[in-house]
Design a protein around this motif. Structure first.
Motif, PDB file in Angstrom:
ATOM      1  N   PRO A 104       2.110  24.174  74.191  1.00 24.21           N
ATOM      2  CA  PRO A 104       1.671  22.891  74.753  1.00 24.21           C
ATOM      3  C   PRO A 104       0.151  22.823  74.921  1.00 24.21           C
ATOM      4  O   PRO A 104      -0.530  23.847  74.999  1.00 24.21           O
ATOM      5  CB  PRO A 104       2.376  22.827  76.106  1.00 24.21           C
ATOM      6  CG  PRO A 104       2.663  24.244  76.455  1.00 24.21           C
ATOM      7  CD  PRO A 104       2.844  24.978  75.158  1.00 24.21           C
ATOM      8  N   TRP A 105      -0.364  21.603  74.975  1.00 28.39           N
ATOM      9  CA  TRP A 105      -1.791  21.379  75.146  1.00 28.39           C
ATOM     10  C   TRP A 105      -2.023  20.150  75.999  1.00 28.39           C
ATOM     11  O   TRP A 105      -1.118  19.371  76.265  1.00 28.39           O
ATOM     12  CB  TRP A 105      -2.491  21.238  73.795  1.00 28.39           C
ATOM     13  CG  TRP A 105      -2.123  20.015  73.006  1.00 28.39           C
ATOM     14  CD1 TRP A 105      -2.729  18.786  73.046  1.00 28.39           C
ATOM     15  CD2 TRP A 105      -1.063  19.893  72.048  1.00 28.39           C
ATOM     16  NE1 TRP A 105      -2.120  17.920  72.170  1.00 28.39           N
ATOM     17  CE2 TRP A 105      -1.085  18.571  71.544  1.00 28.39           C
ATOM     18  CE3 TRP A 105      -0.093  20.757  71.558  1.00 28.39           C
ATOM     19  CZ2 TRP A 105      -0.197  18.106  70.586  1.00 28.39           C
ATOM     20  CZ3 TRP A 105       0.794  20.292  70.613  1.00 28.39           C
ATOM     21  CH2 TRP A 105       0.740  18.985  70.129  1.00 28.39           C
ATOM     22  N   CYS A 127      -1.374  27.655  76.934  1.00 25.77           N
ATOM     23  CA  CYS A 127      -0.765  28.989  77.003  1.00 25.77           C
ATOM     24  C   CYS A 127      -1.497  29.941  76.067  1.00 25.77           C
ATOM     25  O   CYS A 127      -2.018  29.524  75.041  1.00 25.77           O
ATOM     26  CB  CYS A 127       0.703  28.931  76.571  1.00 25.77           C
ATOM     27  SG  CYS A 127       1.722  27.781  77.498  1.00 25.77           S
ATOM     28  N   GLU A 128      -1.507  31.221  76.427  1.00 26.78           N
ATOM     29  CA  GLU A 128      -2.013  32.237  75.500  1.00 26.78           C
ATOM     30  C   GLU A 128      -0.918  32.599  74.512  1.00 26.78           C
ATOM     31  O   GLU A 128      -1.159  32.726  73.322  1.00 26.78           O
ATOM     32  CB  GLU A 128      -2.461  33.474  76.276  1.00 26.78           C
ATOM     33  CG  GLU A 128      -3.756  33.272  77.030  1.00 26.78           C
ATOM     34  CD  GLU A 128      -4.184  34.542  77.738  1.00 26.78           C
ATOM     35  OE1 GLU A 128      -3.858  35.655  77.250  1.00 26.78           O
ATOM     36  OE2 GLU A 128      -4.859  34.425  78.768  1.00 26.78           O
ATOM     37  N   VAL A 140      10.291  31.567  79.241  1.00 29.06           N
ATOM     38  CA  VAL A 140       9.230  32.556  79.433  1.00 29.06           C
ATOM     39  C   VAL A 140       8.091  32.290  78.449  1.00 29.06           C
ATOM     40  O   VAL A 140       8.286  31.652  77.410  1.00 29.06           O
ATOM     41  CB  VAL A 140       9.740  34.005  79.229  1.00 29.06           C
ATOM     42  CG1 VAL A 140      10.774  34.362  80.270  1.00 29.06           C
ATOM     43  CG2 VAL A 140      10.270  34.209  77.833  1.00 29.06           C
ATOM     44  N   GLU A 141       6.929  32.808  78.780  1.00 31.15           N
ATOM     45  CA  GLU A 141       5.798  32.788  77.850  1.00 31.15           C
ATOM     46  C   GLU A 141       5.836  34.115  77.092  1.00 31.15           C
ATOM     47  O   GLU A 141       5.703  35.179  77.684  1.00 31.15           O
ATOM     48  CB  GLU A 141       4.477  32.639  78.598  1.00 31.15           C
ATOM     49  CG  GLU A 141       3.284  32.580  77.675  1.00 31.15           C
ATOM     50  CD  GLU A 141       1.954  32.399  78.407  1.00 31.15           C
ATOM     51  OE1 GLU A 141       0.922  32.339  77.714  1.00 31.15           O
ATOM     52  OE2 GLU A 141       1.944  32.330  79.645  1.00 31.15           O
ATOM     53  N   TYR A 145       3.732  36.091  70.292  1.00 37.90           N
ATOM     54  CA  TYR A 145       3.183  34.942  69.555  1.00 37.90           C
ATOM     55  C   TYR A 145       1.943  34.451  70.290  1.00 37.90           C
ATOM     56  O   TYR A 145       1.764  34.736  71.466  1.00 37.90           O
ATOM     57  CB  TYR A 145       4.217  33.814  69.468  1.00 37.90           C
ATOM     58  CG  TYR A 145       5.489  34.231  68.782  1.00 37.90           C
ATOM     59  CD1 TYR A 145       5.594  34.162  67.401  1.00 37.90           C
ATOM     60  CD2 TYR A 145       6.569  34.714  69.525  1.00 37.90           C
ATOM     61  CE1 TYR A 145       6.765  34.553  66.759  1.00 37.90           C
ATOM     62  CE2 TYR A 145       7.731  35.112  68.896  1.00 37.90           C
ATOM     63  CZ  TYR A 145       7.824  35.034  67.519  1.00 37.90           C
ATOM     64  OH  TYR A 145       8.970  35.424  66.888  1.00 37.90           O
ATOM     65  N   ASN A 146       1.092  33.733  69.583  1.00 38.51           N
ATOM     66  CA  ASN A 146      -0.128  33.185  70.182  1.00 38.51           C
ATOM     67  C   ASN A 146      -0.182  31.674  70.009  1.00 38.51           C
ATOM     68  O   ASN A 146       0.232  31.154  68.975  1.00 38.51           O
ATOM     69  CB  ASN A 146      -1.385  33.766  69.522  1.00 38.51           C
ATOM     70  CG  ASN A 146      -1.544  35.260  69.724  1.00 38.51           C
ATOM     71  OD1 ASN A 146      -1.954  35.959  68.829  1.00 38.51           O
ATOM     72  ND2 ASN A 146      -1.213  35.753  70.914  1.00 38.51           N
TER      73      ASN A 146
END
Length: 192
Positions: A104-105, A127-128, A140-141, A145-146
């Motif tokens: 998301p942004w 998110c990182e 979860v984050e 992945y990036n």
């Protein structure tokens, strides 16, 4: 040669231009050829000569409208939204794609007075890692992945002082990479 570029529009130089055109048409061929060589001087804008602030602004607006169309700008995020990874968004159904993405942004307003347009919106990844839903339903984050910005080349007109006297500028086309969204990519290395 583009007629839009030559057209003087409604300005104080219109009667002068009309009179000059009448003289050229009624003159011998040598004067007509000389006048044709001078036509580019009529089309000079702040791209080719130094201009004051008002003239620079008018030229920039015309160029942006005709030659360098700008995309529609999204709305900026309210200041109350945190710039952190919004895992809670995935507990409910969001409408906007930027809120449903695995990366998301939000949009932030960028201002730089040396450019036209001087203000534009740019995406900022929240998110990182990337947001993943586990089999048990928890969100979860995942740092395997990036989140990375998706860049788009956009044209701007830069205020350039080189070769101009104080208070005057030229316009120079410059392309900049602007983040328009974020995407989820595999990490260069997986953390252990």
């Amino acid at each position: 040669m583009d007629l839009k570029q030559v057209s003087p529009g409604p300005s104080s130089s219109s009667p002068t231009l009309l009179l000059l055109l009448l003289i050229i048409i009624a003159s011998p061929p040598q004067i007509f050829l000389l006048a044709l060589c001078l036509v580019p001087a009529w089309t000079w804008t702040c791209m080719h000569r130094c201009c004051n602030g008002t003239e620079l602004e008018e030229t920039a607006q015309k160029k942006l409208r005709v030659r360098i169309p700008q995309p529609l700008e999204p709305s900026p995020a309210p200041h109350s939204l945190p710039a952190s990874c919004p895992l809670d968004l995935y507990q409910r159904l969001a409408e906007d794609i930027k809120d449903r993405s695995l990366s998301p942004w939000r949009y932030i307003r960028v201002t730089d007075q040396d450019y036209f347009p001087s203000t534009y919106m740019e995406a900022q990844c929240l998110c990182e890692g990337c947001i993943m839903m586990l089999k048990n339903g928890s969100v979860v984050e995942n740092h395997d992945y990036n989140s990375r910005p998706v860049l788009q080349s956009r044209g701007f007109l830069k205020r350039d002082r080189s070769g101009c006297h104080k208070g005057k500028y030229r316009l120079k086309v410059e392309y900049r990479q602007v983040a328009v969204g974020c995407t989820c990519v595999t990490a260069f290395s997986i953390p252990t």
